[in-house]
Design a protein around this motif. Structure first.
Motif, PDB file in Angstrom:
ATOM      1  N   ILE A  87       0.627  -1.220  -0.004  1.00 34.56           N
ATOM      2  CA  ILE A  87       0.015  -0.091  -0.105  1.00 34.56           C
ATOM      3  C   ILE A  87       0.961   1.144   0.167  1.00 34.56           C
ATOM      4  CG2 ILE A  87      -1.863   1.175   1.198  1.00 34.56           C
ATOM      5  CD1 ILE A  87      -2.830  -1.193   2.470  1.00 34.56           C
ATOM      6  N   PRO A  90      -1.104   6.153   0.067  1.00 42.84           N
ATOM      7  CA  PRO A  90      -2.611   6.127   0.178  1.00 42.84           C
ATOM      8  C   PRO A  90      -3.038   7.709   0.777  1.00 42.84           C
ATOM      9  CG  PRO A  90      -1.653   5.394   2.095  1.00 42.84           C
ATOM     10  CD  PRO A  90      -0.579   5.325   1.347  1.00 42.84           C
ATOM     11  N   LYS A 210      -4.901  -2.111   8.131  1.00 39.29           N
ATOM     12  CA  LYS A 210      -3.911  -2.003   6.882  1.00 39.29           C
ATOM     13  C   LYS A 210      -4.048  -3.469   6.389  1.00 39.29           C
ATOM     14  CE  LYS A 210       0.711  -1.855   5.332  1.00 39.29           C
ATOM     15  NZ  LYS A 210       2.203  -1.880   5.773  1.00 39.29           N
ATOM     16  N   GLN A 214      -5.456  -4.558   2.761  1.00 36.34           N
ATOM     17  CA  GLN A 214      -4.470  -5.528   1.967  1.00 36.34           C
ATOM     18  C   GLN A 214      -5.282  -6.766   1.272  1.00 36.34           C
ATOM     19  OE1 GLN A 214      -1.472  -6.053   4.994  1.00 36.34           O
ATOM     20  NE2 GLN A 214       0.181  -5.541   3.448  1.00 36.34           N
ATOM     21  N   GLN A 221      -4.127  -4.460  -6.839  1.00 35.86           N
ATOM     22  CA  GLN A 221      -2.749  -3.990  -6.082  1.00 35.86           C
ATOM     23  C   GLN A 221      -2.284  -2.789  -6.954  1.00 35.86           C
ATOM     24  OE1 GLN A 221      -0.297  -7.056  -4.750  1.00 35.86           O
ATOM     25  NE2 GLN A 221      -1.856  -8.654  -5.133  1.00 35.86           N
ATOM     26  N   ARG A 224      -4.509   3.005  -6.053  1.00 36.59           N
ATOM     27  CA  ARG A 224      -4.246   3.727  -5.052  1.00 36.59           C
ATOM     28  C   ARG A 224      -5.314   3.751  -3.850  1.00 36.59           C
ATOM     29  NH1 ARG A 224      -0.368   7.739  -4.409  1.00 36.59           N
ATOM     30  NH2 ARG A 224      -0.420   8.128  -6.809  1.00 36.59           N
ATOM     31  N   TRP A 225      -5.464   3.643  -2.712  1.00 33.68           N
ATOM     32  CA  TRP A 225      -6.405   3.767  -1.667  1.00 33.68           C
ATOM     33  C   TRP A 225      -6.485   5.074  -1.667  1.00 33.68           C
ATOM     34  CZ3 TRP A 225      -9.922   0.238  -0.191  1.00 33.68           C
ATOM     35  CH2 TRP A 225      -9.508  -0.973  -0.169  1.00 33.68           C
TER      36      TRP A 225
END
Length: 378
Positions: A87, A90, A210, A214, A221, A224-225
């Motif tokens: 990640i 974010p 987190k 995930q 993947q 972007r969060w």
């Protein structure tokens, strides 16, 4: 079945109900118990003033957190590769409630290169299935039906904060798996839980948070969060410890307006749940909690790289949401393409019509507050 109970029940009773519902028994540790046991004790206290409906709804809130924890733990075991998911940078949208965080969050997540937490996946954490399969999923269908019923039963609430199973939403449902969320304080008078939460290091909660990101993002993947939740105001140090490269957008609005609106949201969300968490008590608890969280965030922010933060004025955002959204892209070095501009414009137009249009009235006086009190608290 009547949606009423004579009490909330004990923590152990609710945990057993979560086990029966899921057929799972591994909670992945006990660190969540301290907060949730305190919360349940507060909810059962006479001062909470819960009605039969309130007992039912508050029990459901706690059970939902435990069900989510069980499901996540099962997911971690079924998909061990989740732990390898990266990640990076974010985006977190933070601010007092009713400062434009919801609208801004949804504009930022419309970019196909971004991902947010859809409501049903916060309730049922799992690797996000392909979008075209959702309607055939019985879990999705059940959750969506529940929100459709909520639209009918609480039209005023949906005017304040529209939501359905597909909506990209706040991440408090994930954080509450660790027993930590200011959302509980927004729905009830829980003084012992509030005092406990204010003294906690939230890092373990963000570590589990987190892990859930995930897990949910395993199939996406490269995206972007983009996340948002008022609870982040109370826990910036923990957030940055777990996500040291986080990009944070803080929204700002006159607190006199923001607090009145936040109180109205709490009142509408809990209408009929309590005989004591009403009017002035809502005003007193929400002002204290939100002012404390806001001050905590302001103090913690001084420790971190200013380049990781962007400030958004509510008035500017309302006047020109497209321009403000682009300014965030520019500040963080993100690519603002023609496609993104088109998607953001379309989402902004959609947000201003139909059931999503906000239409509610509120006043500080309804909650026993004055402008002077609010300004002093901030």
């Amino acid at each position: 079945m009547a949606r009423e109970r004579s009490d909330v029940g004990t923590y152990d009773d609710i945990a057993a109900a979560a086990v029966r519902t899921t057929g799972l028994s591994d909670f992945g540790g006990t660190e969540h118990e301290a907060g949730l046991r305190l919360l349940v004790d507060d909810l059962n206290a006479p001062t909470a003033g819960l009605t039969g409906v309130g007992n039912y709804m508050q029990r459901a809130q706690v059970k939902s957190a435990l069900v989510g924890r069980l499901l996540s733990q099962h997911g971690f075991g079924a998909h061990p590769g989740y732990a390898e998911v990266k990640i990076e940078r974010p985006i977190f949208v933070v601010g007092l409630p009713r400062t434009g965080t919801t609208a801004l969050h949804r504009l930022l997540t419309v970019d196909e290169r971004h991902q947010g937490l859809e409501v049903w996946l916060t309730e049922y954490p799992q690797p996000r299935p392909p979008r075209e399969t959702w309607e055939a999923d019985p879990i999705f269908a059940g959750i969506n039906a529940a929100y459709s019923q909520h639209h009918i039963e609480s039209p005023e609430f949906m005017g304040i904060h529209y939501i359905d199973a597909t909506t990209v939403e706040e991440c408090w449902r994930i954080l509450r798996q660790a027993g930590m969320s200011i959302s509980y304080e927004s729905l009830a008078d829980v003084p012992n839980y509030s005092a406990w939460l204010a003294a906690q290091d939230w890092t373990p909660a963000y570590e589990r948070y987190k892990a859930n990101l995930q897990l949910i993002g395993m199939n996406d993947q490269d995206r972007r969060w983009v996340l948002k939740n008022p609870s982040h105001l109370a826990a910036l140090d923990a957030l940055m410890a777990v996500f040291p490269d986080a990009l944070v957008v803080q929204t700002h609005r006159d607190p006199v307006v923001s607090i009145a609106s936040a109180c109205s949201l709490s009142a509408e969300a809990t209408a009929g749940w309590s005989t004591t968490f009403v009017g002035e008590r809502i005003g007193e608890t929400q002002l204290e909690m939100l002012a404390r969280s806001h001050a905590s965030f302001a103090e913690a922010r001084k420790k971190y790289d200013p380049a990781q933060f962007v400030d958004v004025d509510y008035r500017e955002f309302v006047a020109n949401p497209i321009s403000v959204t682009r300014s965030i892209y520019d500040a963080f070095g993100l690519d603002w393409s023609k496609q993104v501009a088109t998607e953001v414009e379309a989402m902004d137009a959609e947000s201003k019509k139909g059931g999503r249009r906000p239409a509610h009235q509120y006043s500080l006086a309804d909650y026993g507050l004055t402008e002077e009190q609010v300004r002093a608290a901030f």
